[in-house]
Enzyme design. Structure first.
Site, PDB file in Angstrom:
ATOM      1  N   LYS A   1      12.481 -27.366   4.617  1.00  0.00           N
ATOM      2  CA  LYS A   1      13.749 -27.667   5.298  1.00  0.00           C
ATOM      3  C   LYS A   1      14.282 -28.997   4.777  1.00  0.00           C
ATOM      4  O   LYS A   1      13.539 -29.983   4.692  1.00  0.00           O
ATOM      5  CB  LYS A   1      13.542 -27.738   6.821  1.00  0.00           C
ATOM      6  CG  LYS A   1      13.210 -26.378   7.459  1.00  0.00           C
ATOM      7  CD  LYS A   1      13.050 -26.505   8.965  1.00  0.00           C
ATOM      8  CE  LYS A   1      12.414 -25.268   9.590  1.00  0.00           C
ATOM      9  NZ  LYS A   1      13.322 -24.169   9.844  1.00  0.00           N
TER      10      LYS A   1
ATOM     11  N   ARG B   1       0.825  -1.220   0.000  1.00  0.00           N
ATOM     12  CA  ARG B   1       0.000   0.000   0.000  1.00  0.00           C
ATOM     13  C   ARG B   1       0.851   1.258   0.000  1.00  0.00           C
ATOM     14  O   ARG B   1       0.387   2.329  -0.332  1.00  0.00           O
ATOM     15  CB  ARG B   1      -0.936  -0.024   1.207  1.00  0.00           C
ATOM     16  CG  ARG B   1      -1.934  -1.169   1.074  1.00  0.00           C
ATOM     17  CD  ARG B   1      -3.161  -0.959   1.872  1.00  0.00           C
ATOM     18  NE  ARG B   1      -2.822  -0.647   3.244  1.00  0.00           N
ATOM     19  CZ  ARG B   1      -3.583  -0.950   4.290  1.00  0.00           C
ATOM     20  NH1 ARG B   1      -4.715  -1.557   4.098  1.00  0.00           N
ATOM     21  NH2 ARG B   1      -3.229  -0.636   5.500  1.00  0.00           N
TER      22      ARG B   1
ATOM     23  N   HIS C   1       3.395 -26.800  11.486  1.00  0.00           N
ATOM     24  CA  HIS C   1       4.749 -27.352  11.366  1.00  0.00           C
ATOM     25  C   HIS C   1       4.882 -28.721  12.056  1.00  0.00           C
ATOM     26  O   HIS C   1       5.410 -29.669  11.489  1.00  0.00           O
ATOM     27  CB  HIS C   1       5.776 -26.401  12.001  1.00  0.00           C
ATOM     28  CG  HIS C   1       5.702 -24.996  11.476  1.00  0.00           C
ATOM     29  ND1 HIS C   1       5.425 -24.710  10.170  1.00  0.00           N
ATOM     30  CD2 HIS C   1       5.892 -23.794  12.079  1.00  0.00           C
ATOM     31  CE1 HIS C   1       5.438 -23.395   9.987  1.00  0.00           C
ATOM     32  NE2 HIS C   1       5.712 -22.813  11.133  1.00  0.00           N
TER      33      HIS C   1
ATOM     34  N   HIS D   1       6.711 -23.475   5.899  1.00  0.00           N
ATOM     35  CA  HIS D   1       8.135 -23.424   5.540  1.00  0.00           C
ATOM     36  C   HIS D   1       8.918 -24.618   6.108  1.00  0.00           C
ATOM     37  O   HIS D   1       9.999 -24.918   5.642  1.00  0.00           O
ATOM     38  CB  HIS D   1       8.763 -22.089   5.937  1.00  0.00           C
ATOM     39  CG  HIS D   1       9.074 -21.941   7.389  1.00  0.00           C
ATOM     40  ND1 HIS D   1       8.128 -21.597   8.316  1.00  0.00           N
ATOM     41  CD2 HIS D   1      10.222 -22.099   8.089  1.00  0.00           C
ATOM     42  CE1 HIS D   1       8.691 -21.551   9.510  1.00  0.00           C
ATOM     43  NE2 HIS D   1       9.961 -21.843   9.409  1.00  0.00           N
TER      44      HIS D   1
ATOM     45  N   GLU E   1      12.094 -23.011  21.208  1.00  0.00           N
ATOM     46  CA  GLU E   1      12.685 -21.765  20.728  1.00  0.00           C
ATOM     47  C   GLU E   1      13.134 -20.946  21.924  1.00  0.00           C
ATOM     48  O   GLU E   1      12.433 -20.886  22.938  1.00  0.00           O
ATOM     49  CB  GLU E   1      11.651 -20.951  19.959  1.00  0.00           C
ATOM     50  CG  GLU E   1      11.190 -21.602  18.688  1.00  0.00           C
ATOM     51  CD  GLU E   1      10.239 -20.692  17.931  1.00  0.00           C
ATOM     52  OE1 GLU E   1      10.698 -20.034  17.003  1.00  0.00           O
ATOM     53  OE2 GLU E   1       9.061 -20.621  18.307  1.00  0.00           O
TER      54      GLU E   1
HETATM   55  C1  BG6 Z   1       6.726 -19.534  12.304  1.00  0.00           C
HETATM   56  C2  BG6 Z   1       6.051 -19.121  13.577  1.00  0.00           C
HETATM   57  O1  BG6 Z   1       5.812 -20.147  11.439  1.00  0.00           O
HETATM   58  O2  BG6 Z   1       7.776 -20.444  12.611  1.00  0.00           O
HETATM   59  C3  BG6 Z   1       7.043 -18.491  14.543  1.00  0.00           C
HETATM   60  O3  BG6 Z   1       5.026 -18.184  13.278  1.00  0.00           O
HETATM   61  C4  BG6 Z   1       8.203 -19.429  14.767  1.00  0.00           C
HETATM   62  O4  BG6 Z   1       6.426 -18.157  15.767  1.00  0.00           O
HETATM   63  C5  BG6 Z   1       8.790 -19.905  13.442  1.00  0.00           C
HETATM   64  O5  BG6 Z   1       9.190 -18.730  15.511  1.00  0.00           O
HETATM   65  C6  BG6 Z   1       9.817 -20.984  13.666  1.00  0.00           C
HETATM   66  O6  BG6 Z   1      10.471 -21.267  12.467  1.00  0.00           O
HETATM   67  P1  BG6 Z   1      11.929 -21.864  12.465  1.00  0.00           P
HETATM   68  O7  BG6 Z   1      12.206 -22.140  11.032  1.00  0.00           O
HETATM   69  O8  BG6 Z   1      12.826 -20.817  13.056  1.00  0.00           O
HETATM   70  O9  BG6 Z   1      11.893 -23.086  13.318  1.00  0.00           O
END
Ligand code: BG6
Length: 479
Positions: free
Chosen positions: A183, A45, A241, A179, A217
């Site tokens: 990996k 935007r 994930h 994502h 994390e």
């Molecule tokens: C994201 C989440 O999809 O994945 C985040 O929204 C998370 O909260 C992240 O930190 C973790 O991804 P990775 O690749 O660092 O394990």
């Protein structure tokens, strides 16, 4: 070799584009140098010129792709363009369509388009409808639509969103990104299981006692409270994930290594999961604590977190896959923020020998545990019992380990793989509508019930209550 195309990225001034997508697109085009042309049209935007967008992107490429200024500038000038969609009205999307036609004519492109929505979910519907109204759901070549997670926030909203998107784009045009699937170590789960015949006879309820999947994390919620507080660990990590890791670990061998065959087997696992028992679910939230020697604040004190929020920053749950292979084997899934370190690991614990010669001799024989470490220090290690040298029988656990870094150095970024697969039209590493909906369905009972929220100090492995579900510490061992 990639087909010539334009990558149209909505949310082009946002964090994901600048931090992840641009470096990944740069790498992808560099590996394919001499082919193309490939263009990137950033859309947002903001009212920026091509040059403004290039200047911002050059800074990001220097910072996140570690490019020098000259290389970044040369690439940005020939690759990057920008189009504002101002107030997101129909006329803005018509102008976008005209700009695409003009760029394609000028650069002699065949009309292959990727439209990547790196947008908050609240903006999906409007954007998709406007895109389609402006005719941007088809082109002279192919048009593919990439959607970032979260895909819905429960079963009902995911279904509604799928139905909505399907009005404008067919399922084979849609690439839903998780994502984790990009990996290398996640993709390798299939190779590990189905290219090594030694594991298959062991990979079942007869030989396996339990499976743990952990994603820890050290980071907290950072500046994302606006999104995270409405989501929580279950929606943010577990439904997508971790469920992907679960299905790849538990699925049957697919008939072929193609998208449909793999997906079919993954969905079968999801359908076989027994209804969750709420006593097997533990939610937690971090309070202030110490991480890496530094004091960090609790979740409720993070910027943008509403007072008294009961959103979970940690979740652990035990589930069962009721099929012939897995009946009775607990799968314990857990994830949390502000835990002692970053680790994604699948730990497969095999059954102990039914009797051992050594029990009477004061030896503590433990189960063999296979660690599949997804990140960091990617690799595998298998614990096995070894006689400690010396007289008599003393037994110790040692590990047979493999580390990717020793053979392959740094692994490619997940986005690099996924962005290229979209251009190739390979949807194996993307999430199908049915997978999304089935995964939501499993977690519905937890989403629909207020289960208690336990606290844990930042820098610890989650609430004490988790010990009810899992023996925590062996899973976090260094190897
Ligand atoms: C994201 C989440 O999809 O994945 C985040 O929204 C998370 O909260 C992240 O930190 C973790 O991804 P990775 O690749 O660092 O394990």
């Amino acid at each position: 070799m990639l087909q010539p195309h334009i990558y149209v990225v909505f949310g082009a001034t946002g964090d994901l584009m600048q931090r992840k997508l641009l470096p990944a697109l740069y790498d992808m085009y560099k590996d394919d140098e001499g082919n193309g042309p490939y263009l990137i049209l950033g859309v947002s935007r903001s009212s920026l010129s091509d040059d403004d967008f290039r200047t911002n992107s050059i800074a990001s490429l220097q910072k996140f792709a570690k490019l020098d200024e000259d290389t970044a500038t040369e690439w940005a000038n020939k690759t990057l363009f920008f189009q504002s969609i101002g107030k997101q009205q129909a006329s803005d999307f018509e102008a976008l369509a005209e700009r695409l036609d003009a760029l394609e004519a000028e650069h002699e492109l065949p009309g292959n388009r990727v439209i990547y929505l790196s947008l908050p979910p609240s903006a999906f519907r409007d954007s998709i409808e406007h895109l389609a109204d402006a005719g941007l759901n088809s082109s002279a070549g192919w048009t593919r639509l990439v959607i970032e997670k979260p895909f819905g926030h429960d079963l009902e909203s995911a279904r509604a969103l799928n139905d909505f998107v399907h009005q404008y784009y067919s399922e084979d045009q849609i690439y839903r990104i998780d994502h984790y699937l990009g990996k290398e170590t996640v993709q390798n789960l299939l190779v590990f299981r189905f290219a090594n015949a030694i594991f298959e006879p062991l990979w079942n309820r007869n030989q396996i006692e339990r499976v743990d999947i952990v994603v820890t994390e050290a980071l907290g919620v950072g500046s994302r409270a606006g999104y995270y507080d409405k989501s929580g660990a279950l929606r943010d990590m577990l439904q997508n994930h971790i469920s992907q890791l679960l299905t790849l670990t538990a699925m049957e061998a697919p008939a072929k290594a193609d998208a449909d065959s793999i997906r079919r087997e993954k969905v079968k696992v999801l359908h076989s999961i027994r209804e969750l028992n709420l006593n097997d679910v533990i939610r937690g939230q971090y309070t202030a604590g110490t991480l890496d020697g530094e004091e960090v604040q609790g979740y409720l004190d993070e910027d943008g977190v509403p007072e008294g929020s009961t959103t979970e920053t940690f979740v652990a749950l035990r589930l069962f896959v009721d099929n012939w292979r897995w009946q009775g084997v607990p799968f314990v899934l857990q994830t949390g923020k502000r835990l002692p370190r970053r680790l994604t690991r699948i730990a497969v614990t095999f059954k102990r020998p039914p009797v051992t010669l050594f029990d009477g001799l004061g030896c503590n024989i433990v189960s063999n545990v296979l660690h599949i470490t997804i990140q960091p220090d990617e690799g595998f290690s298998l614990g096995f019992e070894v006689k400690e040298p010396g007289s008599g029988y003393r037994v110790q656990t040692q590990r047979l380990a493999y580390k990717y870094s020793e053979d392959y150095g740094t692994l490619p970024d997940a986005y690099r793989t996924l962005l290229a697969d979209v251009v190739r039209g390979d949807s194996t590493l993307f999430v199908h509508a049915e997978e999304v909906e089935t995964a939501w369905k499993i977690y519905e009972p937890v989403l629909n019930t207020e289960t208690p929220i336990h606290t844990y100090p930042a820098g610890t492995f989650g609430p004490d209550a988790v010990s009810r579900l899992t023996r925590r510490f062996p899973i976090y061992d260094e190897s």
